[in-house]
Design a protein around this motif. Sequence first.
Motif, PDB file in Angstrom:
ATOM      1  N   PHE A 117       0.822  -1.211   0.000  1.00  0.00           N
ATOM      2  CA  PHE A 117       0.000   0.000   0.000  1.00  0.00           C
ATOM      3  C   PHE A 117       0.855   1.260   0.000  1.00  0.00           C
ATOM      4  N   PHE A 118       1.789   1.333   0.936  1.00  0.00           N
ATOM      5  CA  PHE A 118       2.589   2.549   1.052  1.00  0.00           C
ATOM      6  C   PHE A 118       3.630   2.645  -0.065  1.00  0.00           C
ATOM      7  N   GLY A 119       4.046   1.499  -0.623  1.00  0.00           N
ATOM      8  CA  GLY A 119       4.918   1.541  -1.785  1.00  0.00           C
ATOM      9  C   GLY A 119       4.219   2.170  -2.981  1.00  0.00           C
ATOM     10  N   CYS A 120       2.960   1.812  -3.189  1.00  0.00           N
ATOM     11  CA  CYS A 120       2.193   2.401  -4.285  1.00  0.00           C
ATOM     12  C   CYS A 120       1.903   3.877  -4.033  1.00  0.00           C
ATOM     13  N   ILE A 121       1.742   4.242  -2.754  1.00  0.00           N
ATOM     14  CA  ILE A 121       1.570   5.656  -2.420  1.00  0.00           C
ATOM     15  C   ILE A 121       2.814   6.447  -2.807  1.00  0.00           C
ATOM     16  N   LEU A 122       3.989   5.901  -2.495  1.00  0.00           N
ATOM     17  CA  LEU A 122       5.244   6.564  -2.857  1.00  0.00           C
ATOM     18  C   LEU A 122       5.380   6.694  -4.372  1.00  0.00           C
ATOM     19  N   SER A 123       5.017   5.631  -5.077  1.00  0.00           N
ATOM     20  CA  SER A 123       5.104   5.661  -6.536  1.00  0.00           C
ATOM     21  C   SER A 123       4.147   6.695  -7.117  1.00  0.00           C
ATOM     22  N   TRP A 124       2.934   6.774  -6.561  1.00  0.00           N
ATOM     23  CA  TRP A 124       1.965   7.764  -7.030  1.00  0.00           C
ATOM     24  C   TRP A 124       2.488   9.180  -6.816  1.00  0.00           C
ATOM     25  N   ALA A 125       3.094   9.435  -5.653  1.00  0.00           N
ATOM     26  CA  ALA A 125       3.640  10.764  -5.370  1.00  0.00           C
ATOM     27  C   ALA A 125       4.739  11.133  -6.357  1.00  0.00           C
ATOM     28  N   ASP A 126       5.576  10.143  -6.724  1.00  0.00           N
ATOM     29  CA  ASP A 126       6.640  10.418  -7.688  1.00  0.00           C
ATOM     30  C   ASP A 126       6.066  10.669  -9.077  1.00  0.00           C
ATOM     31  N   THR A 131       3.989  18.939  -5.732  1.00  0.00           N
ATOM     32  CA  THR A 131       2.901  19.799  -5.277  1.00  0.00           C
ATOM     33  C   THR A 131       2.754  19.609  -3.765  1.00  0.00           C
ATOM     34  N   HIS A 132       1.959  20.449  -3.135  1.00  0.00           N
ATOM     35  CA  HIS A 132       1.773  20.305  -1.688  1.00  0.00           C
ATOM     36  C   HIS A 132       1.163  18.949  -1.370  1.00  0.00           C
ATOM     37  N   ARG A 133       0.201  18.527  -2.188  1.00  0.00           N
ATOM     38  CA  ARG A 133      -0.459  17.247  -1.937  1.00  0.00           C
ATOM     39  C   ARG A 133       0.495  16.074  -2.135  1.00  0.00           C
ATOM     40  N   SER A 134       1.247  16.072  -3.231  1.00  0.00           N
ATOM     41  CA  SER A 134       2.164  14.960  -3.474  1.00  0.00           C
ATOM     42  C   SER A 134       3.292  14.920  -2.443  1.00  0.00           C
ATOM     43  N   HIS A 135       3.693  16.084  -1.961  1.00  0.00           N
ATOM     44  CA  HIS A 135       4.736  16.123  -0.923  1.00  0.00           C
ATOM     45  C   HIS A 135       4.227  15.485   0.365  1.00  0.00           C
ATOM     46  N   VAL A 188       1.768  13.336   0.623  1.00  0.00           N
ATOM     47  CA  VAL A 188       1.548  11.917   0.362  1.00  0.00           C
ATOM     48  C   VAL A 188       2.867  11.152   0.411  1.00  0.00           C
ATOM     49  N   ALA A 189       3.937  11.756  -0.114  1.00  0.00           N
ATOM     50  CA  ALA A 189       5.250  11.112  -0.083  1.00  0.00           C
ATOM     51  C   ALA A 189       5.734  10.926   1.354  1.00  0.00           C
ATOM     52  N   ILE A 190       5.521  11.922   2.195  1.00  0.00           N
ATOM     53  CA  ILE A 190       5.904  11.822   3.608  1.00  0.00           C
ATOM     54  C   ILE A 190       5.106  10.707   4.284  1.00  0.00           C
ATOM     55  N   LEU A 191       3.800  10.653   3.987  1.00  0.00           N
ATOM     56  CA  LEU A 191       2.956   9.587   4.536  1.00  0.00           C
ATOM     57  C   LEU A 191       3.460   8.220   4.093  1.00  0.00           C
ATOM     58  N   GLY A 192       3.871   8.108   2.834  1.00  0.00           N
ATOM     59  CA  GLY A 192       4.380   6.841   2.327  1.00  0.00           C
ATOM     60  C   GLY A 192       5.645   6.396   3.026  1.00  0.00           C
ATOM     61  N   VAL A 193       6.553   7.336   3.278  1.00  0.00           N
ATOM     62  CA  VAL A 193       7.802   7.016   3.969  1.00  0.00           C
ATOM     63  C   VAL A 193       7.522   6.551   5.397  1.00  0.00           C
ATOM     64  N   ILE A 194       6.660   7.287   6.100  1.00  0.00           N
ATOM     65  CA  ILE A 194       6.336   6.939   7.496  1.00  0.00           C
ATOM     66  C   ILE A 194       5.629   5.582   7.563  1.00  0.00           C
ATOM     67  N   GLY A 195       4.621   5.401   6.717  1.00  0.00           N
ATOM     68  CA  GLY A 195       3.866   4.152   6.734  1.00  0.00           C
ATOM     69  C   GLY A 195       4.718   2.958   6.348  1.00  0.00           C
ATOM     70  N   SER A 196       5.567   3.126   5.342  1.00  0.00           N
ATOM     71  CA  SER A 196       6.435   2.037   4.916  1.00  0.00           C
ATOM     72  C   SER A 196       7.407   1.646   6.022  1.00  0.00           C
ATOM     73  N   THR A 197       7.898   2.633   6.759  1.00  0.00           N
ATOM     74  CA  THR A 197       8.832   2.359   7.856  1.00  0.00           C
ATOM     75  C   THR A 197       8.141   1.632   9.005  1.00  0.00           C
ATOM     76  N   ILE A 198       6.957   2.108   9.374  1.00  0.00           N
ATOM     77  CA  ILE A 198       6.229   1.502  10.498  1.00  0.00           C
ATOM     78  C   ILE A 198       5.873   0.049  10.196  1.00  0.00           C
TER      79      ILE A 198
END
Length: 250
Positions: A28-37, A48-52, A54-64
């Motif tokens: 899930f969070f891998g696809c979020i990171l890919s979408w942000a890129d 953009t503000h939204r993609s930025h 979302v990218a932060i959310l992807g990094v945090i979620g992937s780590t957790i």
Amino acid sequence: MAITEASLTLDTVICILSSCGAGLGAAFFGCILSWADHEKRRNGGAHTHRSHMVAILGVIGSTIFGFSSLVGLYFGPVTLVVVIRAGSLLPANAFFSQVFRLRPLTRDDYLGTLVTISGVLCFTVFCGTPLPPPNAERFLEMVSSTSAWVCNVALLSVFVVSLGVLVATPIGVDHRFKLVISVTNLGGVSSAFMDLAAKGWSAALEKGIDHAWNMPLFWISLAANVLFLVSMRASMIYGCKRCDVLLFVP
């Protein structure tokens, strides 16, 4: 006897749930990171503000969710963790890639996912019934064997070479496949050593934390676990951001 069997059953359930959660979360969070890129590239290379966010959310979620694998390794055998993690990660990765509309699935995507899952299952079947978790003495005996040394040196060589290729390769469309191979090797080797290190500190904990506290095995394994966990998460995050997740993840 009944208490022991109930404990083993509970350990297996925890192992399965945590490993499955690790696979689903990584997809899930891998696809979020890919979408942000993808959004970043569509915006001329700037977030953009939204993609930025979302990218932060992807990094945090992937780590957790990466820590879920450690829970599974503590409560169950490596073979079971790998099968459950791969069995949930790959189909979920294909599903979430469609939810985020990264790109349509092709025949190669279906075949790649099927071959990867089949390979993991075959490897597990040929390994036979998992052995009980080793104690500290048995663990040290296994990792100091000649075959273990040869295997670990070979994996470390792959890790170093892939890291060198990744650092020396500029980011670009012409180098996408090379990046995928390098990042995949880094993530795979890191995952293998992370699993090995987790079994090291869990073996040291067999006689309790008070005993493990004074064992070099516990601290060395814990340090290696943290190091390769960071390496694996970094390679996973980088790969999902820079590479095609439908190629990179399988």
